[in-house]
Write an enzyme that holds these catalytic residues in place. Sequence first.
Site, PDB file in Angstrom:
ATOM      1  CB  SER A 129      10.836  -3.888   0.580  1.00  0.00           C
ATOM      2  OG  SER A 129       9.668  -3.097   0.574  1.00  0.00           O
ATOM      3  CE1 TYR A 142       8.574  -7.962   3.709  1.00  0.00           C
ATOM      4  CE2 TYR A 142       8.409  -5.678   2.988  1.00  0.00           C
ATOM      5  CZ  TYR A 142       8.723  -6.999   2.721  1.00  0.00           C
ATOM      6  OH  TYR A 142       9.189  -7.357   1.480  1.00  0.00           O
TER       7      TYR A 142
END
Length: 216
Positions: A129, A142
């Site tokens: 990501s 995250y």
Amino acid sequence: MTNTALITGSSRGLGLALARSLAGAGWNLVLTARDSLPLRAAADELGALALPGDVADPAHRRRLADAVPELDLLVNNASALGGIRPLDAFPLDTFRGLLETNVTAPLALVQETLPVLRARHGAIVNVTSDAATGSYAGWGGYGSTKAALEQLSNVLAAEEPDVAVWWVDPGEMNTAMLAEAVGAEEAAGAADPAKVAATLHDLVRSRPASGRVNLQ
């Protein structure tokens, strides 16, 4: 020779879209996700093997490895978000769970399948990501797990010259995970996972050198 892929988190989103793309090209597929009903529906649609379960469970990872005595592509796509909140309020138990799902499980599944991937000069895709590299408020939990996954991938690529290793940033996609983070209305404006999956399939097909890849 028919190629075989194992895709985690393949009941929805990018994982399902990639499974559809690979199935259209004649790949054999082993699909896994925690939610058994949509996973089995996907497997029925694609003629794939469905093995529901949690990749954080060592016994489940062993079942997955046993199901692929020949393997050409491992896609570590399954991940958990853990909520969007500042680090000073991030629950440590939640963070430990994120590490288990987003970092430990992909590494463990790589360890389980590397012998067959080496034998077939296969490939590994670790889905990461832009939160791994950007300082986005609220995304520290995250994002830090994805940063750890990227470094594991980077070192793995150096250690395994006979296996292609790509850590892939798919960009924002219109998925349930993004909707959970930013709301359904904003998520609806993000990229179609099917288009991103087509680009990822092209990557697998062209087999460039190991490295970090942005798909958008």
